[in-house]
Every structure is written in structure tokens, then in C-alpha cells.
Design an enzyme around this catalytic site. Structure first.
Site, PDB file in Angstrom:
ATOM      1  CG  ASP A  10     -33.575 -47.661 -18.004  1.00  0.00           C
ATOM      2  OD1 ASP A  10     -32.525 -47.522 -18.793  1.00  0.00           O
ATOM      3  OD2 ASP A  10     -33.744 -48.501 -17.244  1.00  0.00           O
ATOM      4  CG  ASP A  12     -30.372 -52.430 -20.607  1.00  0.00           C
ATOM      5  OD1 ASP A  12     -30.701 -53.251 -21.371  1.00  0.00           O
ATOM      6  OD2 ASP A  12     -29.444 -51.589 -20.869  1.00  0.00           O
TER       7      ASP A  12
HETATM    8  C1  XBP Z   1     -28.113 -50.031 -18.276  1.00  0.00           C
HETATM    9  C2  XBP Z   1     -26.483 -50.629 -18.268  1.00  0.00           C
HETATM   10  C3  XBP Z   1     -26.001 -51.331 -19.614  1.00  0.00           C
HETATM   11  C4  XBP Z   1     -25.996 -52.621 -19.905  1.00  0.00           C
HETATM   12  C5  XBP Z   1     -25.103 -52.873 -20.909  1.00  0.00           C
HETATM   13  O1  XBP Z   1     -28.151 -49.126 -17.399  1.00  0.00           O
HETATM   14  O2  XBP Z   1     -25.903 -50.279 -17.143  1.00  0.00           O
HETATM   15  O3  XBP Z   1     -24.719 -50.867 -19.241  1.00  0.00           O
HETATM   16  O4  XBP Z   1     -25.877 -53.304 -18.593  1.00  0.00           O
HETATM   17  O5  XBP Z   1     -24.983 -52.105 -21.993  1.00  0.00           O
HETATM   18  P1  XBP Z   1     -29.576 -48.491 -17.438  1.00  0.00           P
HETATM   19  P2  XBP Z   1     -23.790 -51.862 -22.941  1.00  0.00           P
HETATM   20  O6  XBP Z   1     -30.638 -49.121 -17.566  1.00  0.00           O
HETATM   21  O7  XBP Z   1     -29.504 -47.455 -16.141  1.00  0.00           O
HETATM   22  O8  XBP Z   1     -29.505 -47.392 -18.468  1.00  0.00           O
HETATM   23  O9  XBP Z   1     -22.991 -53.208 -22.740  1.00  0.00           O
HETATM   24  O10 XBP Z   1     -24.076 -51.904 -24.343  1.00  0.00           O
HETATM   25  O11 XBP Z   1     -22.946 -50.726 -22.278  1.00  0.00           O
HETATM   26 MG    MG Z   2     -32.259 -49.494 -15.984  1.00  0.00          MG
END
Ligand code: XBP
Ligand code: MG
Length: 254
Positions: A10, A12
Site C-alpha cells: 500500500d 499512503d
Molecule cells: C489512501 C487514501 C487516499 C488518499 C488520497 O488509502 O485514502 O484517498 O488519502 O488519495 P489507502 P486521492 O492507503 O488505504 O490506499 O485524493 O488521490 O484519492
Molecule cells: Mg494506507
């Protein structure tokens, strides 16, 4: 038990602490640019993280937190425009090196590159954000190290749905039990586990209290030679930081 063939990361919260000092700041800049007086402080943003995906998160904010907002035009178009502006600001933050990778990430990725394991990415975030993060932290050519970068709207349903991991598995050509996933949040673990992939959690300040039911192991981070990681739950390891050998051992115990 199948042999471990690939590791799926993953982005973020897992590769980098992008949420508080990256996405949140970029959302606020986008709101300002559109003359909106919305401000997502750290606490509110923690609540908004219940919904993955930037456009979906703005929708959640309007439906559950800012219910009095009135807009004469097309709300879907406004959200799209806000999100495009937010992506621009987020990429600029990365280009200014405002975000670094979490402990152990560079070390483990380099170790994986020199091993017989493949690497891939499965994330909810917009593809441009992944490219900017990878290039600005791991280097210009680092995108080539990953067999698949599964990101954003490429699948209809975002995490906690399994779609993005299902898509990634299809692309890399391995079965779920030949892989390990790294996640940081309850939504992420629900997604990877629904795809049947054994999952290791490295949580962060926003996700520390999340429910990681189904995860193979939970740690505070990957650890470094001089920074031991803490084992919180699930299968334990006989090392103070996570290495490729540790991954193979954990996978064999699943
Ligand atoms: C990550 C997210 C993303 C970011 C923003 O979730 O929730 O929405 O916050 O990205 P995970 P965008 O780590 O579970 O994949 O604004 O580009 O959608
Ligand atoms: Mg995440």
C-alpha cells in the site's frame, strides 16, 4: 503452503506518512484556491480517513460534517475540480521533498530488489501521486522496480473492497497465497484480506487504534538496523527489523 513470490505495498500511511502532512495540506490548499472556507484540521482529517479516496472523502465531509453547505452548480463537478487541484498541490509537496519514506522502507525495497521476490503496489490514491512519491523518494527509475502499480479509479470500488488487490494479482500473475501485502489501516487490511493475501501491518499515528483483525502480524514500522520495530500482534519475528528472510518465515507460517 505456496512459496512467497511477491510483496504488494500500500502507499499512503505504509510507504510514507502522506496523510497528515501531505494529502490533508493539499486538500486545504485546494479549498482555499476555490474560495471555500473549509479547513480540515488534524483531528477532523482523522475522522475523514474512515472513507478512502479523495473525491469520496470530500463527499463524506459534505454528507456527514458540513451538511449546511449549499452549492448552486453541479456538486460532482465541483468535487472533481477540487480533487484535481488537490492532486496538483500534493504532487508539488512531493516535488519539494516535503514527505519522506517511513523507517525501513528504502532498506527493505532495496533488499527485495536483490532477492528473488517481485514487488507491486495496490493503492487507493491517484496514479500521479504514486509516481511523484516513488520518483521523489526512491529515484527517477524506481517505477521500473514494480511489476504493477494498481492505483486510484482503475477499479470501480476502492478499499475496503478487494478490487484493487484482485486487479493487482491478475496483473502480476501470482495467486493470493504466493504474496504478502503491507498495509497500515483497517480499510487496507479488510481489502487485502478480502483478496486472500496474508497481510503485515505497519500502523501510524492515525491508524494505531484501528481493528486489524485478519492480519498476519502487526508492527509499528518495518524497523532499521539501529531502530528496532515493535511487534504488537499476530506472528512474532526473531529479528529487530523486517528483512526478506523474515518475510519468507512469516509467509511460511500463514
Ligand atoms: C489512501 C487514501 C487516499 C488518499 C488520497 O488509502 O485514502 O484517498 O488519502 O488519495 P489507502 P486521492 O492507503 O488505504 O490506499 O485524493 O488521490 O484519492
Ligand atoms: Mg494506507
Amino acid at each position: 503452503m505456496k512459496q512467497l513470490k511477491a510483496v504488494i505495498f500500500d502507499v499512503d500511511g505504509t510507504l510514507a506518512e502522506t496523510e497528515r502532512d501531505g494529502h490533508r495540506i493539499a486538500f486545504n490548499k485546494a479549498f482555499e484556491e476555490h474560495q471555500l472556507d473549509w479547513n480540515w484540521d488534524e483531528d477532523l482529517y482523522g475522522e475523514l480517513l474512515a472513507v478512502t479516496g479523495g473525491k469520496e472523502r470530500i463527499g463524506y465531509y459534505l454528507s456527514d460534517f458540513n451538511t449546511g453547505f449549499e452549492f448552486a452548480g453541479d456538486l460532482t463537478e465541483l468535487i472533481k475540480a477540487l480533487h484535481a487541484s488537490k492532486t496538483k498541490h500534493f504532487v508539488a509537496l512531493l516535488e519539494n521533498k516535503a514527505i519522506t519514506l517511513r523507517p525501513g522502507v528504502v532498506r527493505l525495497i532495496n533488499e527485495l530488489r536483490n532477492s528473488n521476490l517481485r514487488m507491486a503496489i495496490a493503492t487507493t490514491t491517484t496514479p500521479e501521486n504514486v509516481t511523484a512519491l516513488i520518483k521523489n523518494t526512491l529515484g527517477e527509475h524506481a517505477m521500473e522496480w514494480f511489476d504493477c502499480i494498481a492505483a486510484g479509479d482503475i477499479v470501480p470500488a476502492k478499499k475496503p473492497a478487494s478490487d484493487i488487490f484482485d486487479y493487482c494479482l491478475e496483473q502480476i500473475g501470482f495467486s493470493a497465497d504466493e504474496c504478502l501485502a503491507f498495509e497500515d489501516s483497517a480499510n487496507g487490511v479488510r481489502s487485502s484480506c478480502a483478496a486472500g493475501i496474508p497481510t503485515i501491518v505497519t500502523f501510524n499515528a492515525y491508524t494505531e487504534e484501528d481493528d486489524f483483525t485478519g492480519a498476519l502480524s502487526v508492527f509499528n514500522h518495518l524497523g532499521e538496523v539501529d531502530l528496532a520495530c515493535e511487534h504488537i500482534a499476530g506472528k512474532a519475528i526473531n529479528n529487530s527489523f523486517i528483512t526478506v528472510d523474515v518475510l519468507k518465515q512469516l509467509h511460511a507460517q500463514d
